[in-house]
Write a protein that holds these residues in place. Structure first.
Motif, PDB file in Angstrom:
ATOM      1  N   GLY A   1      35.668 -11.010 -32.300  1.00 48.05           N
ATOM      2  CA  GLY A   1      34.645  -9.961 -32.246  1.00 48.05           C
ATOM      3  C   GLY A   1      33.250 -10.485 -32.006  1.00 48.05           C
ATOM      4  O   GLY A   1      32.346  -9.708 -31.687  1.00 48.05           O
ATOM      5  N   ALA A   2      33.044 -11.803 -32.147  1.00 52.94           N
ATOM      6  CA  ALA A   2      31.709 -12.377 -31.936  1.00 52.94           C
ATOM      7  C   ALA A   2      31.405 -12.633 -30.471  1.00 52.94           C
ATOM      8  O   ALA A   2      30.258 -12.928 -30.128  1.00 52.94           O
ATOM      9  CB  ALA A   2      31.588 -13.687 -32.722  1.00 52.94           C
ATOM     10  N   LEU A   3      32.409 -12.541 -29.596  1.00 53.06           N
ATOM     11  CA  LEU A   3      32.177 -12.906 -28.204  1.00 53.06           C
ATOM     12  C   LEU A   3      31.272 -11.939 -27.446  1.00 53.06           C
ATOM     13  O   LEU A   3      30.371 -12.392 -26.720  1.00 53.06           O
ATOM     14  CB  LEU A   3      33.516 -13.050 -27.473  1.00 53.06           C
ATOM     15  CG  LEU A   3      33.412 -13.427 -25.998  1.00 53.06           C
ATOM     16  CD1 LEU A   3      32.690 -14.757 -25.828  1.00 53.06           C
ATOM     17  CD2 LEU A   3      34.799 -13.498 -25.360  1.00 53.06           C
ATOM     18  N   PRO A   4      31.432 -10.592 -27.561  1.00 54.23           N
ATOM     19  CA  PRO A   4      30.609  -9.712 -26.716  1.00 54.23           C
ATOM     20  C   PRO A   4      29.108  -9.929 -26.863  1.00 54.23           C
ATOM     21  O   PRO A   4      28.369  -9.834 -25.884  1.00 54.23           O
ATOM     22  CB  PRO A   4      31.025  -8.309 -27.181  1.00 54.23           C
ATOM     23  CG  PRO A   4      32.413  -8.494 -27.705  1.00 54.23           C
ATOM     24  CD  PRO A   4      32.432  -9.850 -28.346  1.00 54.23           C
ATOM     25  N   GLY A   5      28.639 -10.251 -28.051  1.00 55.11           N
ATOM     26  CA  GLY A   5      27.196 -10.438 -28.243  1.00 55.11           C
ATOM     27  C   GLY A   5      26.755 -11.879 -28.307  1.00 55.11           C
ATOM     28  O   GLY A   5      25.610 -12.156 -28.682  1.00 55.11           O
ATOM     29  N   ALA A   6      27.623 -12.799 -27.941  1.00 54.65           N
ATOM     30  CA  ALA A   6      27.308 -14.224 -28.071  1.00 54.65           C
ATOM     31  C   ALA A   6      26.220 -14.635 -27.082  1.00 54.65           C
ATOM     32  O   ALA A   6      26.277 -14.292 -25.891  1.00 54.65           O
ATOM     33  CB  ALA A   6      28.558 -15.067 -27.843  1.00 54.65           C
ATOM     34  N   THR A   7      25.230 -15.393 -27.588  1.00 52.32           N
ATOM     35  CA  THR A   7      24.175 -15.915 -26.723  1.00 52.32           C
ATOM     36  C   THR A   7      24.740 -16.866 -25.673  1.00 52.32           C
ATOM     37  O   THR A   7      24.297 -16.884 -24.520  1.00 52.32           O
ATOM     38  CB  THR A   7      23.114 -16.644 -27.562  1.00 52.32           C
ATOM     39  OG1 THR A   7      22.629 -15.776 -28.589  1.00 52.32           O
ATOM     40  CG2 THR A   7      21.955 -17.109 -26.697  1.00 52.32           C
ATOM     41  N   ALA A   8      25.744 -17.645 -26.070  1.00 54.06           N
ATOM     42  CA  ALA A   8      26.364 -18.566 -25.117  1.00 54.06           C
ATOM     43  C   ALA A   8      27.007 -17.810 -23.963  1.00 54.06           C
ATOM     44  O   ALA A   8      26.992 -18.271 -22.819  1.00 54.06           O
ATOM     45  CB  ALA A   8      27.397 -19.430 -25.829  1.00 54.06           C
ATOM     46  N   LEU A   9      27.587 -16.635 -24.234  1.00 55.89           N
ATOM     47  CA  LEU A   9      28.182 -15.830 -23.165  1.00 55.89           C
ATOM     48  C   LEU A   9      27.100 -15.317 -22.220  1.00 55.89           C
ATOM     49  O   LEU A   9      27.279 -15.331 -20.993  1.00 55.89           O
ATOM     50  CB  LEU A   9      28.967 -14.663 -23.776  1.00 55.89           C
ATOM     51  CG  LEU A   9      29.551 -13.670 -22.772  1.00 55.89           C
ATOM     52  CD1 LEU A   9      30.551 -14.360 -21.857  1.00 55.89           C
ATOM     53  CD2 LEU A   9      30.205 -12.488 -23.494  1.00 55.89           C
TER      54      LEU A   9
END
Length: 531
Positions: free
Chosen positions: A398-406
Motif C-alpha cells: 500500500g505504500a507504493l502509490p504515494g512513494a517518493t521513489a516512484l
C-alpha cells in the motif's frame, strides 16, 4: 586639425602667388589677421590651449575638503565621506550654499587619490608588462556559467586552468565550488595538458584551498590541498585579497568572460553535467586555433612548444573524493551535506562508507558498491532509487502509490508506460494488494535481466492477457535469447529428425523392429467403466 592645415596652406599659397597683404588675406579667408600671421609664420597651426577652469566659489573651501579627505585615511572604508556628505557639511558648517554638487564631486574624484599618495597610503596606479616562461606558470579561477539543465535554468561553476605562457585553457563545469570539484578540476586539466606547471599556479581567495586568509599573500592551507600540491609537485601563489589582486592573475580573470561570450551564448541546453562538459571540451579544442591579441602564432602552436616543458604527471592517482561514514535512517536514506540519498533497505540502521565526488556519490557496504547517485546541490533535496525499497514494498504494497521513489522513477523514465500498464492490469485482475505485489516481483527482475528484456516480457505477457510475474520472466528470457548473437561457428539452432540422423556420415543406427504401440488395453478399461 585637418581643416586648419588646409586653411593655412591656402593662405600661404595666396600670399606666395598673388602677393596679397595681411588685410586682404584676412578678408578673403574670413579670418582674423592674427590667424593670417600664424599661417605665414608656420605651415602647422599652433596647438589649441585647453583653458584651466577655476571654480571661484569652491576655491575658498578646498582646504576644508582636503581636511575631510585626510581624516578619511584612518576611517573605516564604509564610513568615509562621499561627495554628497562633503557638500552637506559645507552647507551646514560653512554656509556654502552657492557650491554645486557636481563641482564638489569632480574635485573629490581627482583629489582623493592625490591625498592618499601624499600620505604614503597608495602609489601611482599603473601596471608593468610581464613575461611568463614556457611551462612555468598557470592560473586557476571559478566563474559562474548559466545553462538550461534538464529543462531548468541552472547556475553551474566553470573551473578554468590557464597556462600563462601559451594561453591554453582547460574548462570544466561542476555543480558547486566544493573542494572535490576544485581538486577534480585540477586533475582533469593536468591530464588534458599532459603535465603540471613547474613553478607555481596563481589563485585568489578560494575556500576550497584555504582554511583562513592571513595578512597580504599569506594563507592557512587545508591539509588535503597541501597533500594534493605535494602529490603533483607544484607551488601555489596567492594573489592580494580583493580587487587589488585581480590583475595578478588577469589572464584567467578575463578568460572566463571571453569563453562564456564565445561558446556559451545562447545558454547551452543540456540534459546532464557530463553532456555540458563534452561541449566545453569541444570548445577548448576549437580555441587552439585562435590568436591572443597581436601574437603571430596561435594558442595551439604556442602550447605545443610549452607542453614538453611541463612537469610529468605522477604515476599514481590522488583521491580527490571525500570519504564519509553516515548511518542509514529508517527510510533507507543517508544524509550527506544536508541532502538525502537512498540505499538498499537491508542496510537500515547500519553505517556505510560514502565516496563523495564533485558530481557523483557512491555508497559502499564493506568493499561492495551498493548505490550510486548524481550529487545533489540543493539543500534538503532527495535522490531515491525505487529498487532500494522493493523488499519493503513486498510487505507493505500500500505504500507504493504515494512513494517518493516512484514519483522520481516516473520522472526520470525508469518506470515506463509498460510498467504502468502491467500494474493497472494486475490490480484489476488480482486486487490492489496482490496486484502491487505482482508488480514488485516484476521490478525485481531488473536486478538480473536487462531493462529492455523485462519490458519486452511485460509487453508479451499483457498481449497474452496474463499478469503472472513468471510469465513475464519466461518471455523476458525468450526475448533475450532471441536477441543474443549466435556463438562463433554456429548457424543457429537446428532440429534433426531420425531419418536425417540415419543419413549422417559414419552413423550406424539399427533398424527399429518393435511392433507399433496399441491402445487396446485402454479401450477395455473404458468398456468396464461404461458398464
Amino acid at each position: 586639425m585637418g581643416s586648419r592645415v588646409e586653411q593655412f596652406a591656402a593662405i600661404r599659397r595666396d600670399e606666395r602667388v598673388e602677393g596679397l597683404s595681411i588685410r586682404e588675406l584676412a578678408e578673403r579667408h574670413h579670418v582674423h589677421r592674427r590667424t593670417v600671421r600664424q599661417a605665414l609664420a608656420s605651415a602647422l597651426p599652433p596647438e589649441r590651449k585647453t583653458p584651466v577652469r577655476v571654480s571661484r566659489r569652491l576655491e575658498v573651501f578646498k582646504p576644508v575638503i582636503d581636511t575631510m579627505l585626510r581624516a578619511d585615511l584612518d576611517a573605516p572604508r564604509k564610513q568615509r565621506h562621499t561627495a554628497r556628505r562633503v557638500l552637506a557639511r559645507l552647507v551646514d558648517e560653512h554656509q556654502a550654499v552657492e557650491v554645486s554638487y557636481s563641482t564638489v564631486r569632480d574635485y573629490i574624484a581627482h583629489r582623493r587619490p592625490e591625498i592618499a599618495i601624499e600620505a604614503g597610503r597608495a602609489s601611482a596606479d599603473g601596471f608593468v608588462p610581464q613575461t611568463h616562461p614556457a611551462g612555468a606558470e598557470g592560473e586557476v579561477d571559478f566563474a559562474d556559467l548559466w545553462v538550461v539543465l534538464a529543462g531548468v535554468k541552472t547556475k553551474t561553476q566553470l573551473f578554468t586552468l590557464r597556462l600563462s605562457h601559451s594561453g591554453k585553457a582547460i574548462h570544466r563545469a561542476f555543480p558547486t565550488q566544493a573542494q572535490e570539484a576544485f581538486l577534480e578540476g585540477h586533475v582533469y586539466a593536468f591530464e588534458q595538458l599532459g603535465g603540471v606547471p613547474t613553478v607555481h599556479v596563481r589563485y585568489d581567495n578560494l575556500k576550497s584551498a584555504e582554511s583562513r586568509v592571513l595578512l597580504g599573500r599569506n594563507r592557512e592551507e587545508s591539509d588535503r590541498w597541501v597533500a594534493f600540491r605535494s602529490h603533483y609537485g607544484f607551488d601555489a601563489f596567492y594573489c592580494q585579497p580583493g580587487v587589488n589582486g585581480a590583475h595578478e592573475k588577469g589572464g584567467v580573470e578575463g578568460e572566463g568572460g571571453r569563453f562564456r561570450r564565445n561558446h556559451c551564448v545562447p545558454m547551452p541546453v543540456v540534459d546532464s553535467i557530463s553532456q555540458l562538459n563534452e561541449l566545453l571540451a569541444a570548445a577548448d579544442a576549437k580555441d587552439d586555433y585562435r590568436r591572443i591579441a597581436n601574437r603571430a602564432t596561435t594558442v595551439g602552436h604556442d602550447y605545443l612548444i610549452e607542453k614538453p616543458l611541463l612537469r610529468p604527471l605522477p604515476a599514481t592517482e590522488f583521491p580527490t573524493w571525500l570519504t564519509l561514514e553516515p548511518r542509514v535512517d529508517r527510510y533507507a536514506r543517508i544524509t550527506v551535506r544536508q541532502c538525502h540519498y537512498s540505499v538498499p533497505a537491508k542496510l537500515i540502521g547500519r553505517r556505510v562508507r560514502v565516496r563523495l565526488g564533485a558530481t557523483t556519490l557512491t555508497v559502499f557496504d564493506a568493499r561492495h558498491e551498493v548505490a550510486r547517485h548524481e550529487r545533489i546541490t540543493v539543500r534538503g533535496e532527495q535522490s531515491l532509487n525505487l529498487d532500494h525499497y522493493l523488499e519493503v514494498l513486498q510487505r507493505k504494497p500500500g505504500a507504493l502509490p504515494g512513494a517518493t521513489a516512484l514519483a522520481q522513477a516516473r520522472k526520470d523514465g525508469t518506470f515506463t508506460p509498460a510498467h504502468e500498464a502491467f500494474w493497472a492490469a494486475a490490480r484489476h485482475a488480482l486486487g490492489d494488494s496482490k496486484g502491487t505485489r505482482a508488480l514488485v516481483e516484476v521490478l525485481l527482475l531488473h536486478r538480473h535481466l536487462p531493462a529492455a528484456d523485462v519490458i519486452a516480457g511485460i509487453t508479451a505477457a499483457l498481449r497474452l492477457e496474463s499478469v503472472s510475474p513468471d510469465v513475464v520472466a519466461v518471455e523476458a528470457r525468450k526475448f533475450g535469447n532471441a536477441a543474443a548473437p549466435p556463438s562463433p561457428g554456429s548457424t543457429g539452432p537446428q532440429v534433426i529428425d531420425l531419418a536425417q540422423r540415419r543419413t549422417i556420415a559414419g552413423a550406424v543406427v539399427p533398424v527399429d523392429e518393435r511392433p507399433l504401440p496399441s491402445v487396446a488395453p485402454y479401450d477395455d478399461l473404458l468398456g468396464q467403466v461404461n458398464r
